[in-house]
Design a protein around this motif. Sequence first.
Motif, short mmCIF file in Angstrom:
data_model
loop_
_atom_site.label_atom_id
_atom_site.label_comp_id
_atom_site.label_asym_id
_atom_site.label_seq_id
_atom_site.Cartn_x
_atom_site.Cartn_y
_atom_site.Cartn_z
N SER A 136 0.83 -1.20 0.00
CA SER A 136 0.00 0.00 0.00
C SER A 136 0.87 1.25 0.00
O SER A 136 2.05 1.20 0.35
N PRO A 137 0.30 2.40 -0.39
CA PRO A 137 1.02 3.65 -0.23
C PRO A 137 1.49 3.88 1.20
O PRO A 137 2.57 4.43 1.42
N THR A 138 0.71 3.43 2.16
CA THR A 138 1.11 3.56 3.57
C THR A 138 2.39 2.80 3.84
O THR A 138 3.29 3.30 4.54
N ASP A 139 2.52 1.60 3.31
CA ASP A 139 3.75 0.82 3.47
C ASP A 139 4.95 1.59 2.95
O ASP A 139 6.01 1.65 3.59
N PHE A 140 4.79 2.18 1.77
CA PHE A 140 5.87 2.95 1.17
C PHE A 140 6.27 4.14 2.03
O PHE A 140 7.46 4.36 2.30
N PHE A 141 5.30 4.91 2.49
CA PHE A 141 5.63 6.12 3.23
C PHE A 141 6.14 5.82 4.64
O PHE A 141 6.97 6.57 5.17
N LEU A 142 5.69 4.73 5.25
CA LEU A 142 6.25 4.34 6.55
C LEU A 142 7.71 3.93 6.40
O LEU A 142 8.55 4.25 7.25
N GLU A 143 8.03 3.24 5.31
CA GLU A 143 9.43 2.88 5.03
C GLU A 143 10.26 4.14 4.79
O GLU A 143 11.40 4.25 5.27
N LEU A 144 9.69 5.10 4.08
CA LEU A 144 10.39 6.35 3.81
C LEU A 144 10.69 7.09 5.10
O LEU A 144 11.82 7.57 5.32
N ILE A 145 9.70 7.20 5.96
CA ILE A 145 9.87 7.89 7.24
C ILE A 145 10.92 7.18 8.10
O ILE A 145 11.77 7.80 8.74
N ASP A 146 10.86 5.86 8.13
CA ASP A 146 11.80 5.08 8.93
C ASP A 146 13.24 5.31 8.45
O ASP A 146 14.16 5.46 9.25
N THR A 147 13.42 5.37 7.15
CA THR A 147 14.76 5.56 6.58
C THR A 147 15.27 6.97 6.75
O THR A 147 16.44 7.19 7.13
N ILE A 148 14.41 7.94 6.51
CA ILE A 148 14.86 9.34 6.49
C ILE A 148 14.89 9.97 7.88
O ILE A 148 15.80 10.73 8.20
N VAL A 149 13.90 9.67 8.71
CA VAL A 149 13.78 10.36 9.99
C VAL A 149 14.23 9.49 11.17
O VAL A 149 15.13 9.88 11.93
N VAL A 150 13.62 8.32 11.31
CA VAL A 150 13.84 7.52 12.50
C VAL A 150 15.27 7.00 12.61
O VAL A 150 15.93 7.15 13.63
N LYS A 151 15.79 6.40 11.53
CA LYS A 151 17.12 5.79 11.58
C LYS A 151 18.24 6.82 11.66
O LYS A 151 19.36 6.50 12.03
N LYS A 152 17.94 8.06 11.30
CA LYS A 152 18.95 9.11 11.35
C LYS A 152 18.87 9.95 12.62
O LYS A 152 19.66 10.87 12.80
N ALA A 153 17.89 9.62 13.46
CA ALA A 153 17.72 10.40 14.69
C ALA A 153 18.85 10.15 15.67
O ALA A 153 19.40 9.06 15.72
#
Length: 226
Positions: free
Chosen positions: A209-226
Amino acid sequence: MIDIPTNIKIQIPEKIFVKDPETSVLGKKIIKESIILIDEIGFDTFTFKKLGERIGSNESSIYRYFENKHKLLVYLCSWYWSWIEYRMVFKLTNIEDPIERLKRAITIVTEKILDDERTAHVNEKQLNKIVIIEFTKTLYTKEVDEENKEGYFIIYKRLINRIVAIVHEINPNYPFAKSLISTIVKGSLHQHFLKDHLSTITDCDDSVSPTDFFLELIDTIVVKKA
């Protein structure tokens, strides 16, 4: 069933309408039937004359609520984003972990929409289809700057900035929070459109789903770099 209180009251900036359609039976009928009609024939061929014939009322009665069909579309999109915001605020209440709040917020703004039976005069599933196809028509106009000053897009911007604030909690040093979240909110509409109509240029399908894609994007860009 969507888990929100039964006394939901959507607030729309007053300058968008002439008379608040939520205050009368006719007004709510105009909203209900305009959603159905636009979903059926598209906004370009939609007219107040056709809507009047559908609701069994004079075209002039619709003008008592909306100055033109552009403002009606702005109203419908504002109603949609306000409903999304309401759901998001309710779902994030008492969630202390900002990462969990961010994931829930992204899910709410990107997931497939179902109708909420507690808003009898609005079919949110149909309204979502309209927003996916027609929302850019409220923004990409020569009058956008003036309408922005009048507060037409305050709900849309407020929704985005609520999520931006969560990103800043998680990673205050990330420099592109506004660009990222505004891209996700609007991009989710585009991905749903591609999934349904141009499936060869998106990875979203019945299993992703689009949700799957955007959750992966957030995890890569925001969460893992925090």
